[in-house]
Design an enzyme around this catalytic site. Structure first.
Site, short mmCIF file in Angstrom:
data_model
loop_
_atom_site.label_atom_id
_atom_site.label_comp_id
_atom_site.label_asym_id
_atom_site.label_seq_id
_atom_site.Cartn_x
_atom_site.Cartn_y
_atom_site.Cartn_z
N TYR A 224 -58.63 -25.01 -4.21
CA TYR A 224 -57.78 -26.10 -4.81
C TYR A 224 -58.33 -27.26 -4.60
O TYR A 224 -58.12 -28.23 -5.61
CB TYR A 224 -56.45 -25.81 -3.89
CG TYR A 224 -55.75 -24.38 -4.18
CD1 TYR A 224 -55.58 -23.84 -5.30
CD2 TYR A 224 -55.21 -24.20 -2.99
CE1 TYR A 224 -55.07 -22.72 -5.35
CE2 TYR A 224 -54.48 -22.78 -3.03
CZ TYR A 224 -54.42 -22.07 -4.19
OH TYR A 224 -53.72 -20.73 -4.36
C1 LIG Z 1 -57.93 -17.62 -2.73
C2 LIG Z 1 -58.49 -16.87 -3.66
C3 LIG Z 1 -57.41 -16.48 -4.92
C4 LIG Z 1 -59.94 -17.32 -4.25
O1 LIG Z 1 -60.50 -16.53 -5.19
P1 LIG Z 1 -61.89 -16.10 -4.97
O2 LIG Z 1 -62.39 -15.35 -6.22
O3 LIG Z 1 -62.28 -15.20 -3.88
O4 LIG Z 1 -62.67 -17.60 -5.02
P2 LIG Z 1 -63.28 -18.60 -5.92
O5 LIG Z 1 -62.80 -18.26 -7.19
O6 LIG Z 1 -62.64 -19.67 -5.44
O7 LIG Z 1 -64.61 -18.21 -6.01
C5 LIG Z 1 -65.12 -18.79 -4.70
C6 LIG Z 1 -66.82 -18.39 -4.37
O8 LIG Z 1 -67.22 -18.85 -5.70
C7 LIG Z 1 -68.42 -19.40 -5.25
N1 LIG Z 1 -68.51 -20.72 -6.03
C8 LIG Z 1 -67.70 -21.61 -5.83
N2 LIG Z 1 -68.14 -22.91 -6.81
C9 LIG Z 1 -69.39 -22.43 -7.09
C10 LIG Z 1 -70.16 -23.17 -7.80
N3 LIG Z 1 -69.92 -24.36 -8.05
N4 LIG Z 1 -71.44 -22.70 -8.14
C11 LIG Z 1 -71.67 -21.48 -7.65
N5 LIG Z 1 -70.80 -20.62 -6.66
C12 LIG Z 1 -69.47 -21.04 -6.67
C13 LIG Z 1 -68.54 -19.48 -3.78
O9 LIG Z 1 -69.47 -18.36 -3.32
C14 LIG Z 1 -67.12 -19.29 -3.61
O10 LIG Z 1 -66.77 -18.68 -2.23
P3 LIG Z 1 -66.42 -19.92 -1.03
O11 LIG Z 1 -65.25 -20.62 -1.39
O12 LIG Z 1 -66.25 -18.99 0.37
O13 LIG Z 1 -67.76 -20.91 -0.80
C15 LIG Z 1 -58.98 -15.28 -3.04
O14 LIG Z 1 -60.05 -15.55 -2.09
C16 LIG Z 1 -57.94 -14.88 -2.30
O15 LIG Z 1 -57.02 -14.08 -2.83
N6 LIG Z 1 -57.59 -15.07 -1.17
C17 LIG Z 1 -56.59 -14.61 -0.16
C18 LIG Z 1 -55.17 -14.72 -0.70
C19 LIG Z 1 -54.98 -16.25 -0.86
O16 LIG Z 1 -55.19 -16.96 0.07
N7 LIG Z 1 -54.47 -16.51 -1.91
C20 LIG Z 1 -53.98 -17.89 -1.96
C21 LIG Z 1 -52.62 -18.19 -1.51
S1 LIG Z 1 -51.99 -19.72 -1.93
#
Ligand SMILES: CC(C)(COP(=O)(O)OP(=O)(O)OC[C@H]1O[C@@H](n2cnc3c(N)ncnc32)[C@H](O)[C@@H]1OP(=O)(O)O)[C@@H](O)C(=O)NCCC(=O)NCCS
Length: 211
Positions: free
Chosen positions: A173
């Site tokens: 976010y």
């Molecule tokens: C929150 C959630 C939806 C995020 O989805 P995700 O696919 O895991 O994460 P993102 O799309 O943000 O990708 C993140 C990863 O991409 C990579 N990334 C991000 N930006 C990047 C960039 N500019 N270049 C390269 N890699 C990158 C990193 O590895 C990053 O991991 P990090 O945040 O641990 O550093 C998921 O982790 C989830 O379901 N979490 C549990 C439930 C939750 O919290 N939901 C939200 C409730 S409000």
């Protein structure tokens, strides 16, 4: 399901979910939610009626990520849903809207300022990636897809407070320019502190543009 990103090299595939498709895949979607949030099994039974009702709300839109079935390995293989997100247009009769309005009033916001933020927004209600599929920007892809071409002036969401904003949801976010609307807010009936975050739409605008 209408494919959104059709690059054959990209697995999983991000798809828009119609209301009917979402209902058909509700149990799968809820299983992802429970696994992603680390909630006890059984939580999905309480959530099912709520998610079913949400689908009927004005401006509802859903997306998912599916790993296509590999027909060479299983004769009855089916696509596997690994991530889901949805939201809808916020409205004064909604519980979440009323809670946030009350929270903002207690924080000292003027009625004009509250109306400005709450009269035209998309509520990002759910965004979950199965733990096995997290960390590959799938969440970001779903979120961008969901917010693409929305007619509302802004987007609001709530997420649990975590120390130092140190989890993937917070990093995502913040990376996309969401700023604080309410912090350490307790929704009625839930003791956990939440943050309400928001930003202007469209996302194409400067990513630092908060609400
Ligand atoms: C929150 C959630 C939806 C995020 O989805 P995700 O696919 O895991 O994460 P993102 O799309 O943000 O990708 C993140 C990863 O991409 C990579 N990334 C991000 N930006 C990047 C960039 N500019 N270049 C390269 N890699 C990158 C990193 O590895 C990053 O991991 P990090 O945040 O641990 O550093 C998921 O982790 C989830 O379901 N979490 C549990 C439930 C939750 O919290 N939901 C939200 C409730 S409000």
């Amino acid at each position: 399901m209408r494919p959104v990103d059709t690059n054959a090299d990209q697995i999983p595939l991000v798809v828009e979910l119609s209301a009917a498709e979402f209902r058909d895949r509700l149990q799968e979607a809820l299983a992802i939610y429970v696994a992603a949030m680390g909630y006890p099994r059984g939580t999905e039974y309480h959530r099912a009626p709520m998610w079913t009702e949400h689908v009927q709300r004005s401006g509802w839109c859903g997306v998912g990520a599916v790993v296509p079935a590999d027909p060479s390995t299983e004769s009855d293989a089916v696509d596997r849903l690994v991530a889901v997100a949805y939201g809808y247009r916020g409205a004064p009769e909604q519980w979440w809207h009323q809670q946030v309005r009350t929270g903002l009033r207690h924080t000292g916001w003027t009625l004009d300022r509250i109306d400005t933020i709450l009269d035209d927004y998309f509520e990002l209600t759910e965004l979950h990636v199965h733990p096995d599929a997290q960390g590959h920007r799938l969440g970001e892809t779903l979120l961008l897809r969901l917010l693409d071409r929305r007619p509302e002036r802004g987007v609001l969401l709530s997420t649990p407070e975590v120390a130092d904003e140190d989890n993937r949801a917070w990093r995502l976010y913040r990376r996309l320019g969401f700023t604080d609307v309410l912090r350490h807010f307790r929704f009625a009936g839930d003791n956990r502190p939440f943050a309400v975050l928001g930003r202007n739409l469209p996302l194409g605008r400067s990513l630092s543009a908060g609400l």
